[in-house]
Scaffold this motif. Structure first.
Motif, mmCIF file in Angstrom:
data_model
loop_
_atom_site.group_PDB
_atom_site.id
_atom_site.type_symbol
_atom_site.label_atom_id
_atom_site.label_comp_id
_atom_site.label_asym_id
_atom_site.label_seq_id
_atom_site.Cartn_x
_atom_site.Cartn_y
_atom_site.Cartn_z
ATOM 1 N N SER A 61 -54.285 -51.115 32.681
ATOM 2 C CA SER A 61 -55.129 -52.400 32.502
ATOM 3 C C SER A 61 -54.275 -53.593 32.812
ATOM 4 O O SER A 61 -55.118 -54.677 33.644
ATOM 5 C CB SER A 61 -55.758 -52.508 31.221
ATOM 6 O OG SER A 61 -56.697 -51.360 30.724
ATOM 7 N N ILE A 64 -54.058 -53.721 36.527
ATOM 8 C CA ILE A 64 -55.468 -54.031 37.382
ATOM 9 C C ILE A 64 -55.617 -55.538 37.123
ATOM 10 O O ILE A 64 -56.049 -56.080 38.039
ATOM 11 C CB ILE A 64 -56.508 -53.169 36.594
ATOM 12 C CG1 ILE A 64 -56.514 -51.750 36.921
ATOM 13 C CG2 ILE A 64 -58.081 -53.867 36.921
ATOM 14 C CD1 ILE A 64 -57.243 -51.063 36.191
ATOM 15 N N ASN A 67 -53.509 -57.384 39.617
ATOM 16 C CA ASN A 67 -54.101 -57.340 40.825
ATOM 17 C C ASN A 67 -55.213 -58.229 40.946
ATOM 18 O O ASN A 67 -55.320 -58.761 42.174
ATOM 19 C CB ASN A 67 -54.708 -55.814 41.096
ATOM 20 C CG ASN A 67 -53.536 -54.727 41.198
ATOM 21 O OD1 ASN A 67 -52.423 -55.061 41.345
ATOM 22 N ND2 ASN A 67 -54.001 -53.251 40.788
ATOM 23 N N GLU A 68 -56.165 -58.448 39.837
ATOM 24 C CA GLU A 68 -57.247 -59.199 39.997
ATOM 25 C C GLU A 68 -56.606 -60.685 40.347
ATOM 26 O O GLU A 68 -57.403 -61.472 41.146
ATOM 27 C CB GLU A 68 -58.055 -59.230 38.688
ATOM 28 C CG GLU A 68 -59.005 -58.136 38.582
ATOM 29 C CD GLU A 68 -59.592 -57.941 37.278
ATOM 30 O OE1 GLU A 68 -59.199 -58.470 36.517
ATOM 31 O OE2 GLU A 68 -60.457 -56.800 37.166
ATOM 32 N N ASN A 100 -59.161 -51.929 43.593
ATOM 33 C CA ASN A 100 -58.770 -52.235 42.136
ATOM 34 C C ASN A 100 -59.932 -51.994 41.078
ATOM 35 O O ASN A 100 -59.706 -51.560 40.101
ATOM 36 C CB ASN A 100 -58.474 -53.815 42.189
ATOM 37 C CG ASN A 100 -57.796 -54.227 40.953
ATOM 38 O OD1 ASN A 100 -56.740 -53.415 40.677
ATOM 39 N ND2 ASN A 100 -58.189 -55.005 40.207
ATOM 40 N N LYS A 104 -60.108 -49.286 38.107
ATOM 41 C CA LYS A 104 -60.635 -49.848 36.851
ATOM 42 C C LYS A 104 -61.694 -48.812 36.451
ATOM 43 O O LYS A 104 -61.654 -48.054 35.055
ATOM 44 C CB LYS A 104 -61.142 -51.179 36.866
ATOM 45 C CG LYS A 104 -61.720 -51.671 35.381
ATOM 46 C CD LYS A 104 -61.989 -53.038 35.460
ATOM 47 C CE LYS A 104 -62.109 -53.741 34.142
ATOM 48 N NZ LYS A 104 -63.149 -53.416 33.185
ATOM 49 N N ALA A 129 -53.071 -46.403 41.998
ATOM 50 C CA ALA A 129 -52.285 -47.814 41.902
ATOM 51 C C ALA A 129 -51.225 -48.024 42.750
ATOM 52 O O ALA A 129 -50.756 -48.946 43.233
ATOM 53 C CB ALA A 129 -51.721 -47.864 40.427
#
Length: 142
Positions: A61, A64, A67-68, A100, A104, A129
């Motif tokens: 998480s 993620i 990445n966001e 991405n 999730k 990933a």
């Protein structure tokens, strides 16, 4: 003499019956203890499995979320070049965003916590990933 032999045989039979009943009771108690121990081990293993999953989930998480943030930075980042280069860049950023989001969703969809599915789930998420990281590296090199 026949009576004493019969009486001895009957006594032996009653004794063996009594002893085997006791053995059965002991066997039952031992089996119950074994079952309780097995249940404790199962609960411990399930608890450990859940802990591993939650730790792994938190780690992924975080990736993620990172990445966001990187995607948001890439969207803000202006590239110099022609209109087609900008469109290509924006399409690559959009693909990163989709991958991405899929990562999730895969993480959120995992619902069974057994050893058989855990290994394949973990390999799948790690592969996704890693592929996403390579895509980020490729777009950042440009």
């Amino acid at each position: 003499m026949k009576k004493s032999i019969l009486l001895s045989a009957f006594s032996l039979f009653v004794s063996l019956t009594f002893l085997s009943c006791k053995n059965n009771e002991e066997k039952l108690k031992d089996a119950q203890k074994d079952m309780i121990q097995a249940q404790k081990k199962l609960i411990k293993a399930e608890s450990e499995s859940m802990r591993q999953y939650e730790n792994y989930r938190m780690k992924v998480s975080k990736r993620i979320t990172d990445n966001e943030l990187a995607i948001a930075d890439l969207k803000i980042k202006a590239i110099d070049g022609t209109m087609s280069q900008k469109e290509k860049y924006n399409a690559q950023v959009e693909k990163l965003e989709i991958k991405n989001m899929e990562l999730k969703q895969t993480l959120d969809a995992y619902g069974s916590y057994n050893a058989d599915t855990w290994d394949s789930f973990k390999k799948d998420v790690d592969a996704r990933a890693a592929a996403l990281e390579k895509d980020f590296e490729a777009i950042n090199r440009k």
